[in-house]
Design a protein around this motif. Structure first.
Motif, PDB file in Angstrom:
ATOM      1  N   PRO A  79       0.832  -1.215   0.000  1.00  0.00           N
ATOM      2  CA  PRO A  79       0.000   0.000   0.000  1.00  0.00           C
ATOM      3  C   PRO A  79       0.863   1.260   0.000  1.00  0.00           C
ATOM      4  O   PRO A  79       1.639   1.501   0.929  1.00  0.00           O
ATOM      5  N   GLN A  80       0.743   2.045  -1.050  1.00  0.00           N
ATOM      6  CA  GLN A  80       1.460   3.311  -1.170  1.00  0.00           C
ATOM      7  C   GLN A  80       0.439   4.451  -1.253  1.00  0.00           C
ATOM      8  O   GLN A  80      -0.721   4.227  -1.579  1.00  0.00           O
ATOM      9  N   PRO A  81       0.843   5.677  -0.963  1.00  0.00           N
ATOM     10  CA  PRO A  81      -0.098   6.804  -1.019  1.00  0.00           C
ATOM     11  C   PRO A  81      -0.730   6.992  -2.398  1.00  0.00           C
ATOM     12  O   PRO A  81      -1.855   7.477  -2.500  1.00  0.00           O
ATOM     13  N   TYR A  82      -0.009   6.623  -3.448  1.00  0.00           N
ATOM     14  CA  TYR A  82      -0.508   6.833  -4.809  1.00  0.00           C
ATOM     15  C   TYR A  82      -1.320   5.650  -5.335  1.00  0.00           C
ATOM     16  O   TYR A  82      -1.843   5.697  -6.454  1.00  0.00           O
ATOM     17  N   GLY A  83      -1.424   4.572  -4.556  1.00  0.00           N
ATOM     18  CA  GLY A  83      -2.175   3.406  -4.990  1.00  0.00           C
ATOM     19  C   GLY A  83      -1.587   2.136  -4.398  1.00  0.00           C
ATOM     20  O   GLY A  83      -0.598   2.171  -3.651  1.00  0.00           O
ATOM     21  N   LEU A  84      -2.179   1.016  -4.762  1.00  0.00           N
ATOM     22  CA  LEU A  84      -1.727  -0.274  -4.265  1.00  0.00           C
ATOM     23  C   LEU A  84      -0.824  -0.907  -5.312  1.00  0.00           C
ATOM     24  O   LEU A  84      -1.234  -1.099  -6.463  1.00  0.00           O
ATOM     25  N   VAL A  85       0.415  -1.222  -4.932  1.00  0.00           N
ATOM     26  CA  VAL A  85       1.374  -1.816  -5.847  1.00  0.00           C
ATOM     27  C   VAL A  85       1.223  -3.329  -5.805  1.00  0.00           C
ATOM     28  O   VAL A  85       1.366  -3.951  -4.748  1.00  0.00           O
ATOM     29  N   LEU A  86       0.936  -3.918  -6.964  1.00  0.00           N
ATOM     30  CA  LEU A  86       0.817  -5.366  -7.084  1.00  0.00           C
ATOM     31  C   LEU A  86       1.978  -5.883  -7.922  1.00  0.00           C
ATOM     32  O   LEU A  86       2.319  -5.328  -8.960  1.00  0.00           O
ATOM     33  N   GLY A  87       2.579  -6.945  -7.448  1.00  0.00           N
ATOM     34  CA  GLY A  87       3.683  -7.527  -8.215  1.00  0.00           C
ATOM     35  C   GLY A  87       3.643  -9.033  -8.132  1.00  0.00           C
ATOM     36  O   GLY A  87       2.818  -9.601  -7.416  1.00  0.00           O
ATOM     37  N   GLY A  88       4.538  -9.590  -8.839  1.00  0.00           N
ATOM     38  CA  GLY A  88       5.457  -8.965  -9.761  1.00  0.00           C
ATOM     39  C   GLY A  88       6.182 -10.069 -10.518  1.00  0.00           C
ATOM     40  O   GLY A  88       5.775 -11.233 -10.553  1.00  0.00           O
ATOM     41  N   THR A  89       7.299  -9.681 -11.124  1.00  0.00           N
ATOM     42  CA  THR A  89       8.151 -10.626 -11.843  1.00  0.00           C
ATOM     43  C   THR A  89       9.596 -10.409 -11.435  1.00  0.00           C
ATOM     44  O   THR A  89       9.963  -9.356 -10.920  1.00  0.00           O
ATOM     45  N   ALA A  90      10.419 -11.429 -11.679  1.00  0.00           N
ATOM     46  CA  ALA A  90      11.863 -11.352 -11.434  1.00  0.00           C
ATOM     47  C   ALA A  90      12.528 -12.203 -12.512  1.00  0.00           C
ATOM     48  O   ALA A  90      12.991 -13.314 -12.261  1.00  0.00           O
TER      49      ALA A  90
END
Length: 319
Positions: free
Chosen positions: A219-230
């Motif tokens: 959870p970030q102020p600008y939105g929810l970060v979903l991941g991912g790949t490596a």
């Protein structure tokens, strides 16, 4: 010469190193080809936790040093972009975390009811979560306040930087592959999806050390970060729609609102992986001392302040 030190690279490693040097009364100039928004650091999820960075013992020490600095910065989240957030690192046993578990206050084993279905173990902790869109400009302002200068320019070579100052710090990340040159530096591609947050206020990560597909919710102020790949040795920086769909699908079981959350943005970054971080001095052909500080893989934010401190010590020892 107007500068004591030229720091090459304006991502989180370069900026923290430059700030550390400038605040110790060095005259510092940063050469950065790209604005901060176009660096790999700007794509980072920002969780302070060691990930894909070696050697493990030194990386843990760097991470704990950074942990304490970032924890202090979390007292001013709107200014620094750093908040302390609770969360779970799945598929992780606390006894396997060594000195990281010993150094992070309150880190403990997750209780069964705190783990999603399918996960038998996990570690719970309250750690810094960094909004890089706020943190990178904060570092730029802090550098300026300490008398440092940021120039938008590309270094044609490290020796060219050495002709501008007697001391150089190479913080070019993946760019070190060509600039040094160092073929041991390779990309590990990471793709993320940013969605509107349906009300999630804790982080969750399930990312095996060598897995190409990872699962994390930040959870970030600008939105929810979903991941991912490596994905190792993948240079593509354009988001792949099928990969984005798979990321949302993997994350959706953790919250009923995720599957229908509005997508705000797709982003791809190339982590600068190296079998081990390179922090060491080298004398350039023209006579200047260069301290290398690159190869941090997926742990750049996590080890940034610890590596900056070590690089600054080498600069002090060399001049």
């Amino acid at each position: 010469m107007d500068s004591d030190v030229i720091v090459v690279g304006g991502g989180v490693i370069g900026l923290t190193t430059a700030v550390t040097l400038a605040e110790s009364a060095r005259r510092v100039t940063v050469w950065s080809r790209d604005p901060y928004a176009d660096t790999t650091s700007a794509v980072a999820g920002g969780l302070c936790w060691p990930y894909r960075v070696q050697p493990e013992e030194r990386a843990t020490a760097w991470s704990l040093h950074s942990f304490h600095i970032l924890t202090a910065l979390a007292e001013r989240p709107e200014e620094t972009g750093v908040r302390l957030v609770d969360g779970t690192m799945a598929d992780t046993r606390t006894e396997d975390l060594g000195t990281w578990a010993e150094g992070v206050p309150g880190l403990r084993a997750a209780r069964p009811e705190e783990l999603p279905d399918g996960y038998g173990a996990g570690a719970r902790a309250r750690v810094p979560l960094v909004d890089m869109r706020t943190h990178l400009p904060y570092l730029e302002r802090r550098l300026a306040a300490a008398g440092g200068v940021l120039e938008r320019r590309e270094a044609p070579s490290l020796d060219a930087a050495g002709r501008a100052a007697p001391l150089v710090v190479n913080c070019t990340g993946l760019g070190a592959r060509a600039l040094v040159p160092d073929p041991a530096v390779r990309p590990v591609q990471g793709q993320i999806v940013i969605v509107e947050n349906p009300g999630i206020d804790t982080w969750f990560v399930a990312a095996g050390g060598g897995a190409e597909e990872t699962t994390y919710v930040l959870p970030q102020p600008y939105g929810l970060v979903l991941g991912g790949t490596a994905r190792e040795d993948v240079w593509e920086t354009a988001p792949d729609p099928a990969t984005a769909e798979a990321i949302v699908r993997r994350c959706s079981p953790f919250h009923p609102g995720l599957a229908k959350a509005r997508v705000l943005e797709h982003r791809v970054g190339l982590r600068p992986f190296r079998p081990s971080v390179r922090i060491e001095p080298e004398r350039l052909p023209g006579g200047a001392l260069c301290v290398h500080n690159y190869g941090h893989g997926g742990g750049g934010v996590t080890v940034s302040w610890g590596c900056a401190e070590e690089a600054a010590r080498m600069v002090a020892a060399g001049g």
